[in-house]
Write a protein that holds these residues in place. Sequence first.
Motif, PDB file in Angstrom:
ATOM      1  N   ARG A 109      51.397  97.761  21.643  1.00  9.46           N
ATOM      2  CA  ARG A 109      51.574  97.791  23.089  1.00  9.46           C
ATOM      3  C   ARG A 109      52.017  99.192  23.552  1.00  9.46           C
ATOM      4  N   ILE A 110      52.972  99.754  22.816  1.00 12.79           N
ATOM      5  CA  ILE A 110      53.472 101.095  23.172  1.00 12.79           C
ATOM      6  C   ILE A 110      52.344 102.116  23.013  1.00 12.79           C
ATOM      7  N   SER A 111      51.578 101.952  21.959  1.00  8.75           N
ATOM      8  CA  SER A 111      50.468 102.869  21.715  1.00  8.75           C
ATOM      9  C   SER A 111      49.470 102.800  22.861  1.00  8.75           C
ATOM     10  N   GLU A 112      49.159 101.573  23.286  1.00  6.51           N
ATOM     11  CA  GLU A 112      48.200 101.403  24.362  1.00  6.51           C
ATOM     12  C   GLU A 112      48.722 102.008  25.665  1.00  6.51           C
ATOM     13  N   ARG A 113      49.999 101.713  25.963  1.00  8.39           N
ATOM     14  CA  ARG A 113      50.553 102.169  27.222  1.00  8.39           C
ATOM     15  C   ARG A 113      50.662 103.687  27.290  1.00  8.39           C
ATOM     16  N   THR A 114      51.036 104.302  26.149  1.00  8.94           N
ATOM     17  CA  THR A 114      51.301 105.737  26.178  1.00  8.94           C
ATOM     18  C   THR A 114      50.087 106.564  25.777  1.00  8.94           C
ATOM     19  N   GLY A 115      49.077 105.891  25.226  1.00  6.85           N
ATOM     20  CA  GLY A 115      47.905 106.642  24.780  1.00  6.85           C
ATOM     21  C   GLY A 115      48.153 107.431  23.502  1.00  6.85           C
ATOM     22  N   VAL A 116      49.267 107.152  22.824  1.00  4.85           N
ATOM     23  CA  VAL A 116      49.581 107.827  21.567  1.00  4.85           C
ATOM     24  C   VAL A 116      49.219 106.881  20.414  1.00  4.85           C
ATOM     25  N   THR A 117      48.394 107.321  19.464  1.00  2.99           N
ATOM     26  CA  THR A 117      48.139 106.434  18.316  1.00  2.99           C
ATOM     27  C   THR A 117      49.333 106.504  17.370  1.00  2.99           C
ATOM     28  N   ILE A 118      49.679 105.351  16.829  1.00  2.00           N
ATOM     29  CA  ILE A 118      50.896 105.262  16.001  1.00  2.00           C
ATOM     30  C   ILE A 118      50.553 104.552  14.694  1.00  2.00           C
ATOM     31  N   PRO A 119      49.861 105.224  13.778  1.00  2.51           N
ATOM     32  CA  PRO A 119      49.552 104.592  12.489  1.00  2.51           C
ATOM     33  C   PRO A 119      50.849 104.171  11.796  1.00  2.51           C
ATOM     34  N   THR A 120      50.863 102.942  11.299  1.00  5.53           N
ATOM     35  CA  THR A 120      52.127 102.397  10.784  1.00  5.53           C
ATOM     36  C   THR A 120      51.957 101.771   9.415  1.00  5.53           C
ATOM     37  N   VAL A 121      52.912 102.054   8.539  1.00  5.09           N
ATOM     38  CA  VAL A 121      52.994 101.357   7.256  1.00  5.09           C
ATOM     39  C   VAL A 121      54.342 100.658   7.216  1.00  5.09           C
TER      40      VAL A 121
END
Lengths: 466, 466
Positions: free
Chosen positions: B356-368
Amino acid sequence: MTALHRLQAELGAIVSVDPGDLAAARIDKSGWQAFGMPLALVAATSALQVQTTLRIASEFGVPVVTRGAGTGLAGGACGTDGSIVLSLAGMNRILEIRPQDELAVVEPGVINQDLNDALAPHGLWFAPDPASKAISTIGGNIATNAGGLLCAKYGVTREAVLALTVVLADGSLLEMGHRSVKGVTGYDLTALFTGSEGTLGVIVGATVRTPARPTGAVSTIGAVFADVASAAAASASITAARLRPAVMELLDPSALRAIAGYLGPDNMAGLPLGHGAFLLLQTDGPLARVEAEAALRILREAGGDAELSTDRESGEQLLAIRRAMHPALAAQGEVLIEDVSVPRSRMAEMFEEIARISERTGVTIPTVAHAGDGNLHPNFVIPFDPDKAADAPLVPEHIWAAADELFRAALALGGTLTGEHGVGVLKQRWLIDELGETSFGLQRQLKAVFDPQGILNPGVMFAAAK
Amino acid sequence: MTALHRLQAELGAIVSVDPGDLAAARIDKSGWQAFGMPLALVAATSALQVQTTLRIASEFGVPVVTRGAGTGLAGGACGTDGSIVLSLAGMNRILEIRPQDELAVVEPGVINQDLNDALAPHGLWFAPDPASKAISTIGGNIATNAGGLLCAKYGVTREAVLALTVVLADGSLLEMGHRSVKGVTGYDLTALFTGSEGTLGVIVGATVRTPARPTGAVSTIGAVFADVASAAAASASITAARLRPAVMELLDPSALRAIAGYLGPDNMAGLPLGHGAFLLLQTDGPLARVEAEAALRILREAGGDAELSTDRESGEQLLAIRRAMHPALAAQGEVLIEDVSVPRSRMAEMFEEIARISERTGVTIPTVAHAGDGNLHPNFVIPFDPDKAADAPLVPEHIWAAADELFRAALALGGTLTGEHGVGVLKQRWLIDELGETSFGLQRQLKAVFDPQGILNPGVMFAAAK
């Protein structure tokens, strides 16, 4: 208005001044009895009542002795003269069990075994297992960082505590720790409070780890050795073979004699137990049998007369021998249970020291050790004396003198005064010998951060006035 | 005489003012670079030199930033303007390995992997396994209470530390903890110092637990799921089945895409990895195969396209996918590796929040995520910009704004700001949000007990001036 009036006015019926209640609040299972008489017993059932109690205590500068089930062995929860004894035994609700997160949230007065009973249907457990687990509280386990028989394999209480809710001396509420498995934000106050013996704050809630309970049948081994040195060497060989039994207990000859006398020869699992030392092992989990067979070979090679039992009943018979230790000694007199811990490799030397001290002082010191982790419980038995004066000390000076030698021997071997019982009142005079002056001074300053007036359990851990 | 002159006069050649040395001491692996320039770099090789350094620092009121290998990810060991950077990398001797006691005594600069190499012939290990273990020091592991991939099964660094020798701000030496397995004398200063990030004292020696290393071959499972929610649900089912894999890592679709692009399709172990989420499990110990087969059934029932590998080579291929995560991202830009931890049951929700944060901010957040313990590493990639000004901040404000949302989401889910990296400089502004004002204030007072002048790593954990 006095502190007592204020307590009564604000807390009503949970405040008792009944002489029987107050007298009962002066003792613990060490036999220690605090001098004088407490001011009142507050039987709290909520954190709010604890906050009120602490607020009033702070205002009037009255000491507060927090108490769970009173099963301590160091005099750490005994109501002192003029103090408010704050009992948390009634705060005994299990608030939450979250199998997905392998954690439970409890009030401090929950009995260890009750939590384990509630966890069992989920295949979970609370691993800390002090010998008192059937009667001791989780809050008390945490306040003393309680150990037990299973620690070498499953860790001590500190490892089982994720988060605490604490009431500080001024009545304010403090949350510490986390519900997640990991968390490193700020200093580890949760660990600092674990084992703090009521001197930093009052634990009113705990989030504890409840991992998977080991499954399957246990295997049990009883092994008799010619003497304690060979039994200790055998237990070291078990560790060296990288086996990790859940239980590994060592009973010395004098302990064994007392137990044999108490249980009678028919209840000694057919073992030749009139002499020698006894090593008791229990393995658990899916590899219990395999590990036990490996252990059996090692014990026999080490000269042990060892038997493996995989049926529940004969396993219980072996454990019953260990469990009879305290009742057997208690039948002979008052028992001072000591609690030194040494590096595993020095355990045999510690047994030698105990034998030497016993010989020199003429005091018999039956000893049992958690051999997996080097924690020894030398016991001093003070025979019942009907002519003893009412105000005579619990422990005569010549026993303390022997205990003093024992503590110094443990420290000299790189060990510690107390492996799991805590400092309490009984070991406070040796504290500085172990900590050194720098640490002692810093620890007193740490206490002052949380308890600037010094009202929380004064006289416990540190000497009352300094 | 200035502090620098005194350092040079008393410590000679171990004091460097070489601009290259000083510049290198300003950064860590987070990419953070401290402002200004340190006064000097002291490369200590003995506790005595550390004592001298601290004595001089105290006398002149100069800040001291203690540093190991500089592999931290929170800016916690970056030499600040005018500070003395005290490097312990040269205190790298393993002083003692005691197989009988399953412990080792080391200097703080010993590399984690070097200790493990020395322990291997004894069948022992030092269990904490931060991803940096090949290059990070034991002292740094302790100072940050480092985690790693194996924590759900083998615990974090705190559980591995028995005793510490510390130099206090005034140069005095303090011993804490014990060589015995158990010990409850006084407060648990050892746990308090573990994770204290150089703010309470300088660790110059550590006695650590070195238990039996798991034996036998490992089994490895790679499983692809349609989305991160189903992968998270599958990992929860593994925990619910009371299986405890040594490793359980979850990579989200955006992480997977980056890795596939970096490694190329031929190095993805034949898995259909253009889309979906990846769950990687490794079981170890004598039951590795049995546990892996049980896990495999669960993962398939949960909809995973899962393969079990018991040969070393194909297992390594699966692990290589996970290991490629950081290099794959680092190839795209500067990487801010975040480190929130939530209760395991909330992990799927945390992934949703990140999406959701990624979508809202337009920042991709690859997560492990370390899925066995709910510790997520959301990564922010800041593309290389050749036109970037030399004094531009490492992390642009819009990335911090996204990270801010992420931290608040983790806290709202009952989680924590940092599972294993520490607060350092980078998370200091959120500290009070997690701790609350009471705890924040008390923790600052605790620091003041050990460091009354505030010269130890000022600006780390707590804001510099308050």
